[in-house]
Design an enzyme around this catalytic site. Structure first.
Site, PDB file in Angstrom:
ATOM      1  N   PHE A  12       0.825  -1.205   0.000  1.00  0.00           N
ATOM      2  CA  PHE A  12       0.000   0.000   0.000  1.00  0.00           C
ATOM      3  C   PHE A  12       0.854   1.248   0.000  1.00  0.00           C
ATOM      4  CE2 PHE A  12      -2.694  -3.202   1.825  1.00  0.00           C
ATOM      5  CZ  PHE A  12      -3.980  -2.877   1.440  1.00  0.00           C
ATOM      6  N   ASP A  13       0.404   2.242  -0.721  1.00  0.00           N
ATOM      7  CA  ASP A  13       0.810   3.596  -0.415  1.00  0.00           C
ATOM      8  C   ASP A  13       0.028   3.997   0.834  1.00  0.00           C
ATOM      9  OD1 ASP A  13       1.896   6.270  -0.843  1.00  0.00           O
ATOM     10  OD2 ASP A  13      -0.163   6.796  -1.327  1.00  0.00           O
ATOM     11  N   CYS A  14       0.648   4.734   1.737  1.00  0.00           N
ATOM     12  CA  CYS A  14      -0.016   5.039   3.006  1.00  0.00           C
ATOM     13  C   CYS A  14      -0.822   6.335   2.947  1.00  0.00           C
ATOM     14  CB  CYS A  14       1.023   5.117   4.131  1.00  0.00           C
ATOM     15  SG  CYS A  14       0.299   5.362   5.759  1.00  0.00           S
TER      16      CYS A  14
END
Length: 234
Positions: A12-14
């Site tokens: 994931f990108d956060c």
């Protein structure tokens, strides 16, 4: 490196995907310049990627500060030096999206390992993980790789470190520019969380969702479809 087919990774990108990055930026700007938060967010969005391109080794807290300075300058606003770090100070408190914790918990329950490929520093993501309230198995930061996405270094570091390939890996992200496009370029199966209903070409994503509500189903479907396609080519 041999791939263990039993290990499945969802990366994931956060910020923007799991954490409400826009809320954090706009709220910080609003504290300094009441009534201007939404307007300054749009200006800031142009400056942050430019700062990251110019200074790929700069710490993310300093990127936030420099991008805010440029934002205030473009808007003709007087930004006090002590106030310039409002985003760097407040980032650990930026809220997660309401759908984040349940989606991550459900994904873990379905047997997926979770990793974050994030454009921030180790200390920032360490502080942010407590807000996710779900265990994370691995993290790759901009500080680790010396560059910011959309550069491919995050993805290469993760693949090299954990033996991840398209056979056991799905990337999930909101940012088309920072994540979906480079994942497409690298052939990594990907789910675009298009929270802002952006008009970018959806065909380069394997699945598109408006939020994380149906995340598990989408990740499973993308993973199955990619494995079928890969096996069909062999």
């Amino acid at each position: 490196m041999t791939v263990d087919a039993r290990v499945r990774w969802a990366t994931f990108d956060c910020f923007g995907t799991l954490v409400d990055w826009r809320h954090g930026i706009a709220t910080g700007a609003e504290l300094l310049f009441p009534g201007r938060g939404a307007e300054l967010l749009d200006v800031y969005n142009r400056h942050e990627p430019q700062v990251q391109r110019e200074f790929p080794a700069m710490r993310y807290r300093d990127v936030l500060t420099e991008a805010l300075r440029r934002t205030a300058g473009e808007a003709g606003l007087d930004l006090l030096e002590d106030d310039a770090r409002v985003l760097a100070v407040s980032i650990p408190f930026w809220p997660v999206f309401p759908d984040t914790r349940l989606a991550l918990a459900d994904l873990r329950a379905a047997g997926w390992r979770i990793a974050l490929l994030t454009n921030c520093d180790r200390d920032v993501i360490g502080e942010t993980q407590r807000r996710l309230a779900v265990a994370v198995d691995a993290v790759v930061t901009a500080e680790d790789v010396g560059s910011y996405k959309p550069h491919h270094n995050h993805f290469h570091r993760f693949a090299d470190s954990f033996g991840a390939t398209r056979d056991n890996w799905v990337h999930v992200a909101q940012s088309y520019f920072h994540d979906i496009r480079p994942a497409h370029e690298l052939g990594i199966p990907r789910v675009w969380i298009n929270r802002l209903a952006e008009p970018d070409d959806p065909s380069i994503a394997d699945a598109v969702l408006p939020d994380l509500t149906e995340l598990v189903q989408a990740v499973e479907q993308v993973h199955r479809a990619d494995r079928l396609n890969t096996e069909g080519v062999r």
